[in-house]
Design a protein around this motif. Structure first.
Motif, PDB file in Angstrom:
ATOM      1  N   ILE A  44      14.981  61.255  27.276  1.00 19.50           N
ATOM      2  CA  ILE A  44      15.340  61.967  26.211  1.00 19.50           C
ATOM      3  C   ILE A  44      15.825  61.476  25.104  1.00 19.50           C
ATOM      4  O   ILE A  44      15.622  62.896  24.300  1.00 19.50           O
ATOM      5  N   GLY A  45      16.236  60.527  25.102  1.00 20.73           N
ATOM      6  CA  GLY A  45      16.974  59.927  23.320  1.00 20.73           C
ATOM      7  C   GLY A  45      17.946  60.785  23.310  1.00 20.73           C
ATOM      8  O   GLY A  45      17.988  62.150  22.948  1.00 20.73           O
ATOM      9  N   ALA A  46      19.254  59.897  23.752  1.00 17.66           N
ATOM     10  CA  ALA A  46      20.574  60.308  23.074  1.00 17.66           C
ATOM     11  C   ALA A  46      21.330  59.062  23.347  1.00 17.66           C
ATOM     12  O   ALA A  46      20.852  58.064  23.459  1.00 17.66           O
ATOM     13  N   SER A 126      35.094  60.403  22.049  1.00 16.94           N
ATOM     14  CA  SER A 126      34.211  59.463  22.831  1.00 16.94           C
ATOM     15  C   SER A 126      32.520  59.126  21.210  1.00 16.94           C
ATOM     16  O   SER A 126      32.018  58.959  21.696  1.00 16.94           O
ATOM     17  N   GLY A 127      33.125  59.730  20.092  1.00 16.94           N
ATOM     18  CA  GLY A 127      32.325  59.720  19.025  1.00 16.94           C
ATOM     19  C   GLY A 127      31.049  60.645  19.313  1.00 16.94           C
ATOM     20  O   GLY A 127      30.500  60.809  18.115  1.00 16.94           O
ATOM     21  N   HIS A 128      31.344  61.865  20.020  1.00 14.67           N
ATOM     22  CA  HIS A 128      29.984  62.281  20.286  1.00 14.67           C
ATOM     23  C   HIS A 128      30.100  63.524  19.177  1.00 14.67           C
ATOM     24  O   HIS A 128      32.056  64.005  18.674  1.00 14.67           O
ATOM     25  N   HIS A 129      29.687  64.530  19.279  1.00 17.75           N
ATOM     26  CA  HIS A 129      29.653  66.235  19.065  1.00 17.75           C
ATOM     27  C   HIS A 129      28.139  66.889  19.465  1.00 17.75           C
ATOM     28  O   HIS A 129      28.984  67.585  19.599  1.00 17.75           O
ATOM     29  N   HIS A 130      27.345  66.769  19.126  1.00 14.90           N
ATOM     30  CA  HIS A 130      26.239  67.403  20.160  1.00 14.90           C
ATOM     31  C   HIS A 130      26.180  66.735  21.840  1.00 14.90           C
ATOM     32  O   HIS A 130      26.359  65.801  22.181  1.00 14.90           O
ATOM     33  N   PRO A 152      27.571  62.335  15.830  1.00 13.21           N
ATOM     34  CA  PRO A 152      27.603  63.862  14.278  1.00 13.21           C
ATOM     35  C   PRO A 152      26.196  63.777  13.890  1.00 13.21           C
ATOM     36  O   PRO A 152      25.426  62.467  13.307  1.00 13.21           O
ATOM     37  N   GLY A 153      24.982  64.977  13.317  1.00 11.25           N
ATOM     38  CA  GLY A 153      24.086  64.409  12.712  1.00 11.25           C
ATOM     39  C   GLY A 153      22.889  65.145  13.223  1.00 11.25           C
ATOM     40  O   GLY A 153      22.985  66.728  13.943  1.00 11.25           O
TER      41      GLY A 153
END
Length: 355
Positions: A44-46, A126-130, A152-153
């Motif tokens: 899926i691309g994560a 954890s360094g995540h946003h979405h 983020p992005g």
């Protein structure tokens, strides 16, 4: 010469087949969680993926997260109901509720989500946003929640949400099917020991191997990660769901945590002790799938080879794959050559042999 596009298509096809084959083993999600997370992240691309499996009450029972820091994992395991349950906490418990779409409830969260403990104590550290989420339902009951994360992005697209929804159909099969035969288990050789008081069942001592196995089990109430020489909880016995003298086999990431109890002294004397031995067992079916996927075969040939590795007779192939005798003979010639096997029985032996 194959084009880059054809190579990419073949690689994606192999990932979808890996996801399907692992789930069709019928082992639940816990033992295959690390493999499944890696497949979902790539497909899926994560940046990372996580799986949470639920108990009969719909509460998180265990989980596997690819890159969450130890502090966040400990909070999730030990402080879930105190910190992460409430009207503004869109966490696993909320995502497991049969409300709204099965996929993508966190694609566009409201401002309150970014003020929540869930985001600020678990997601952001954890360094995540979405987050792209999926509810896995089987026979009207939520059995698991999957989540993919990005920094983020650029967030996740509706197309990627559709891919995760398609993957959810595979994940359902991990619960909806009975295990595909029993090939036994392999052991990693590491045996841990915990000494319990016979009367209170409180842990008295634990060696480093036992502590590591319990850390990596990611079981609710056993948040021990990242601590040097952590003390085991007094109610360890209850967290493991044991009864005195009882053995247990608990599904955990990478396999099954085998736990056995041995009396060291007569328990009736009041001065006895119990010794718990812990060892990680790896179902051989998972290794069969990995070995089949490593062979240079077509998708159909992998399905045929997997039947051999999982204990089926050659005569079962036509019914299970729809391949006629003449075509099967041709495919089998290629499979045997790729595996270095002489016949069906030799192929089966090579695919489910011990490490």
């Amino acid at each position: 010469m194959k084009s880059p596009h054809s190579s990419t298509t073949a690689a994606r096809q192999r990932l979808w087949q890996e996801l399907d084959m692992l789930c069709r083993l019928g082992l639940g999600l816990a033992p295959i969680a690390p493999d499944i997370c890696a497949v979902l992240r790539t497909l899926i691309g994560a940046d990372a993926a996580a799986l949470f499996w639920l108990d009969e009450h719909g509460a998180p029972e265990g989980f596997f997260h690819e890159d969450s820091p130890a502090s966040a994992q400990n909070l999730f395991l030990n402080e879930f109901h105190r910190l992460f349950v409430g009207a503004h906490e869109t966490n696993v418990l909320a995502l497991a509720q049969p409300l709204g779409p099965q996929v993508g409830r966190l694609l566009a969260p409201d401002a309150g989500y970014f003020r929540s403990n869930t985001y600020n104590l678990l997601i952001r550290p954890s360094g995540h946003h979405h987050t792209l989420d999926l509810r896995v339902e089987v026979q009207g009951r939520t059995r698991a929640v999957a989540a993919l994360f990005r920094a983020p992005g650029t967030g996740f697209s509706s197309e990627q949400a559709g891919l995760l929804q398609r993957a959810g159909t595979c994940l359902q099969r991990a619960f909806a099917r009975k295990p595909a035969g029993s090939l036994g288990v392999s052991h990693d050789g590491a045996v841990g020991h915990v000494l319990l008081d016979a009367d209170s069942l409180r842990p008295l001592l634990a060696d480093a191997t036992a502590t590591q196995l319990l850390q990596e089990a990611n079981l609710r109430g056993l948040g021990l990660r990242g601590e040097a020489g952590p003390a085991l909880p007094d109610d360890l016995f209850g967290h493991l769901g044991l009864q005195p003298g009882q053995a247990a086999s608990i599904p955990v990431p990478h396999g099954l945590l085998d736990i056995r109890m041995h009396p060291l002294h007569p328990v009736a004397s009041g001065a006895g002790q119990w010794l718990l031995t812990l060892q990680l067992q790896r179902p051989r079916q998972i290794e069969v799938v990995r070995r089949v996927l490593a062979l240079p075969l077509s998708p159909l040939q992998r399905e045929i080879a997997a039947l051999a590795g999982l204990g089926h007779a050659r005569a079962d192939c036509t019914e299970l794959t729809g391949v006629g005798p003449a075509a099967l003979k041709k495919h089998l010639r290629t499979i045997l050559e790729a595996a270095g096997a002489s016949d069906w029985e030799d192929l089966a032996s090579r695919l489910h042999a011990g490490p």
